[in-house]
Motif scaffolding. Structure first.
Motif, PDB file in Angstrom:
ATOM      1  N   LEU A  53       0.829  -1.204   0.000  1.00 55.41           N
ATOM      2  CA  LEU A  53       0.000   0.000   0.000  1.00 55.41           C
ATOM      3  C   LEU A  53       0.866   1.258   0.000  1.00 55.41           C
ATOM      4  CD1 LEU A  53      -2.929  -0.852   2.446  1.00 55.41           C
ATOM      5  CD2 LEU A  53      -3.045  -0.501  -0.003  1.00 55.41           C
ATOM      6  N   GLN A  54       1.959   1.226   0.749  1.00 50.18           N
ATOM      7  CA  GLN A  54       2.867   2.367   0.758  1.00 50.18           C
ATOM      8  C   GLN A  54       3.471   2.583  -0.623  1.00 50.18           C
ATOM      9  OE1 GLN A  54       5.590   1.157   3.815  1.00 50.18           O
ATOM     10  NE2 GLN A  54       4.625   2.437   5.362  1.00 50.18           N
ATOM     11  N   ALA A  55       3.908   1.502  -1.241  1.00 47.70           N
ATOM     12  CA  ALA A  55       4.524   1.610  -2.566  1.00 47.70           C
ATOM     13  C   ALA A  55       3.518   2.100  -3.598  1.00 47.70           C
ATOM     14  CB  ALA A  55       5.102   0.261  -2.988  1.00 47.70           C
ATOM     15  N   PHE A  56       2.287   1.587  -3.556  1.00 43.16           N
ATOM     16  CA  PHE A  56       1.280   2.018  -4.517  1.00 43.16           C
ATOM     17  C   PHE A  56       0.933   3.490  -4.323  1.00 43.16           C
ATOM     18  CE2 PHE A  56      -3.210   2.688  -5.663  1.00 43.16           C
ATOM     19  CZ  PHE A  56      -3.084   2.532  -7.025  1.00 43.16           C
ATOM     20  N   SER A  57       0.799   3.920  -3.068  1.00 42.68           N
ATOM     21  CA  SER A  57       0.504   5.330  -2.806  1.00 42.68           C
ATOM     22  C   SER A  57       1.610   6.227  -3.352  1.00 42.68           C
ATOM     23  CB  SER A  57       0.325   5.565  -1.305  1.00 42.68           C
ATOM     24  OG  SER A  57      -0.750   4.816  -0.808  1.00 42.68           O
ATOM     25  N   ALA A  58       2.846   5.827  -3.164  1.00 40.80           N
ATOM     26  CA  ALA A  58       3.975   6.606  -3.686  1.00 40.80           C
ATOM     27  C   ALA A  58       3.978   6.609  -5.209  1.00 40.80           C
ATOM     28  CB  ALA A  58       5.289   6.051  -3.152  1.00 40.80           C
ATOM     29  N   LEU A  92      -6.073  11.681  -7.498  1.00 37.47           N
ATOM     30  CA  LEU A  92      -6.103  12.351  -6.197  1.00 37.47           C
ATOM     31  C   LEU A  92      -6.997  11.619  -5.198  1.00 37.47           C
ATOM     32  CD1 LEU A  92      -5.191  14.694  -4.420  1.00 37.47           C
ATOM     33  CD2 LEU A  92      -7.174  15.945  -5.264  1.00 37.47           C
ATOM     34  N   PRO A  93      -8.273  11.313  -5.522  1.00 35.79           N
ATOM     35  CA  PRO A  93      -9.060  10.550  -4.554  1.00 35.79           C
ATOM     36  C   PRO A  93      -8.525   9.131  -4.331  1.00 35.79           C
ATOM     37  CG  PRO A  93     -10.377  11.016  -6.509  1.00 35.79           C
ATOM     38  CD  PRO A  93      -9.094  11.742  -6.656  1.00 35.79           C
ATOM     39  N   THR A  94      -7.874   8.569  -5.337  1.00 36.49           N
ATOM     40  CA  THR A  94      -7.266   7.250  -5.164  1.00 36.49           C
ATOM     41  C   THR A  94      -6.146   7.318  -4.142  1.00 36.49           C
ATOM     42  OG1 THR A  94      -7.801   6.658  -7.436  1.00 36.49           O
ATOM     43  CG2 THR A  94      -6.130   5.336  -6.348  1.00 36.49           C
ATOM     44  N   PHE A  95      -5.309   8.325  -4.252  1.00 36.18           N
ATOM     45  CA  PHE A  95      -4.218   8.512  -3.299  1.00 36.18           C
ATOM     46  C   PHE A  95      -4.768   8.697  -1.880  1.00 36.18           C
ATOM     47  CE2 PHE A  95      -1.287  11.228  -0.945  1.00 36.18           C
ATOM     48  CZ  PHE A  95      -0.127  10.484  -1.027  1.00 36.18           C
ATOM     49  N   ALA A  99      -4.274   6.086   1.193  1.00 37.57           N
ATOM     50  CA  ALA A  99      -3.613   6.558   2.412  1.00 37.57           C
ATOM     51  C   ALA A  99      -4.487   6.276   3.634  1.00 37.57           C
ATOM     52  CB  ALA A  99      -3.305   8.044   2.298  1.00 37.57           C
ATOM     53  N   SER A 100      -5.797   6.432   3.486  1.00 38.30           N
ATOM     54  CA  SER A 100      -6.719   6.109   4.575  1.00 38.30           C
ATOM     55  C   SER A 100      -6.727   4.611   4.863  1.00 38.30           C
ATOM     56  CB  SER A 100      -8.119   6.581   4.210  1.00 38.30           C
ATOM     57  OG  SER A 100      -9.053   6.177   5.180  1.00 38.30           O
ATOM     58  N   ALA A 101      -6.713   3.799   3.806  1.00 40.95           N
ATOM     59  CA  ALA A 101      -6.663   2.344   3.991  1.00 40.95           C
ATOM     60  C   ALA A 101      -5.353   1.928   4.647  1.00 40.95           C
ATOM     61  CB  ALA A 101      -6.831   1.632   2.651  1.00 40.95           C
ATOM     62  N   LEU A 102      -4.280   2.623   4.320  1.00 38.21           N
ATOM     63  CA  LEU A 102      -2.986   2.339   4.923  1.00 38.21           C
ATOM     64  C   LEU A 102      -3.009   2.629   6.417  1.00 38.21           C
ATOM     65  CD1 LEU A 102      -0.021   1.560   4.412  1.00 38.21           C
ATOM     66  CD2 LEU A 102       0.425   3.958   3.945  1.00 38.21           C
ATOM     67  N   ARG A 103      -3.602   3.739   6.796  1.00 35.89           N
ATOM     68  CA  ARG A 103      -3.720   4.064   8.227  1.00 35.89           C
ATOM     69  C   ARG A 103      -4.603   3.066   8.949  1.00 35.89           C
ATOM     70  NH1 ARG A 103      -3.466   9.302   6.294  1.00 35.89           N
ATOM     71  NH2 ARG A 103      -5.701   9.451   6.029  1.00 35.89           N
ATOM     72  N   SER A 104      -5.668   2.613   8.306  1.00 34.88           N
ATOM     73  CA  SER A 104      -6.568   1.663   8.969  1.00 34.88           C
ATOM     74  C   SER A 104      -5.930   0.287   9.141  1.00 34.88           C
ATOM     75  CB  SER A 104      -7.876   1.539   8.191  1.00 34.88           C
ATOM     76  OG  SER A 104      -7.669   0.870   6.974  1.00 34.88           O
ATOM     77  N   PHE A 109       2.214   6.542   6.000  1.00 27.68           N
ATOM     78  CA  PHE A 109       2.892   6.972   4.788  1.00 27.68           C
ATOM     79  C   PHE A 109       3.929   7.992   5.196  1.00 27.68           C
ATOM     80  CE2 PHE A 109       3.197   9.465   0.820  1.00 27.68           C
ATOM     81  CZ  PHE A 109       3.640   8.434   0.020  1.00 27.68           C
ATOM     82  N   SER A 110       5.203   7.620   5.089  1.00 26.62           N
ATOM     83  CA  SER A 110       6.268   8.487   5.577  1.00 26.62           C
ATOM     84  C   SER A 110       6.919   9.294   4.467  1.00 26.62           C
ATOM     85  CB  SER A 110       7.323   7.645   6.290  1.00 26.62           C
ATOM     86  OG  SER A 110       7.906   6.736   5.393  1.00 26.62           O
TER      87      SER A 110
END
Length: 173
Positions: A53-58, A92-95, A99-104, A109-110
């Motif tokens: 998820l971190q890699a995809f967000s980046a 933008l909404p995907t990111f 990011a919300s799914a990553l926190r949950s 996301f650093s």
């Protein structure tokens, strides 16, 4: 704003972007979008992979910059340009949703630099066979760094198969 982010479905966003990207794949379009979104589908489905998820967000964040550059340098027909702009707007909404799914899922996301790997004492991506890791045990194995448990028994004395010695200094046959 928080309710809007919670209401976004990451899998539907990624599926819509896959469909849009596949629609313009036959034309002169950015070749990196389809693999990124397919990876996003995997990252969203795999509930244990926080690093994915971190890699995809980046990747989504970096591809926004690449899309802007690609759109400014390439002149194509109006349909491809329209769909490319729509994909860019949907990133933008995907990111935000990822990011919300990553926190949950317990991750964070650093930033783009290092994808969260700048903390070398943090969790590892792999472990040694048999559960010998430096960050925690696995499947009931004790980790290398942990001290001996308090309930450990001393080793049993060795078993000897030789006949007992005769009393005194003489051996009997």
């Amino acid at each position: 704003m928080a309710d809007f982010v919670q209401g976004l479905d990451p899998s539907k966003l990624v599926l819509a972007e896959i469909a849009l990207t596949f629609t313009i794949a036959a034309f002169s379009s950015p070749a990196y979008n389809l693999p990124i979104f397919l990876f996003g589908l995997y990252a969203q489905e795999n509930t244990e992979a926080v690093l994915s998820l971190q890699a995809f967000s980046a990747l989504v964040g970096a591809s926004v910059i690449a899309d802007i550059i690609w759109l400014s340098r390439n002149s194509q027909n109006w349909f491809v340009k329209l769909v490319s702009i729509l994909i860019l707007v949907l990133k933008l909404p995907t990111f935000v949703a990822f990011a919300s799914a990553l926190r949950s899922r317990g991750g964070q996301f650093s930033g783009l630099g290092g994808l969260g790997t700048d903390n070398l004492s943090g969790p590892t991506l792999w472990s040694m066979p048999g559960g010998f890791t430096s960050s925690g045990g696995r499947d009931g194995y004790q980790t290398v760094d942990d001290p001996e448990p308090a309930t450990a028994r001393p080793p049993a004395p060795p078993v000897s198969h030789a006949p007992p010695a005769a009393p005194g200094g003489y051996q009997g046959v």
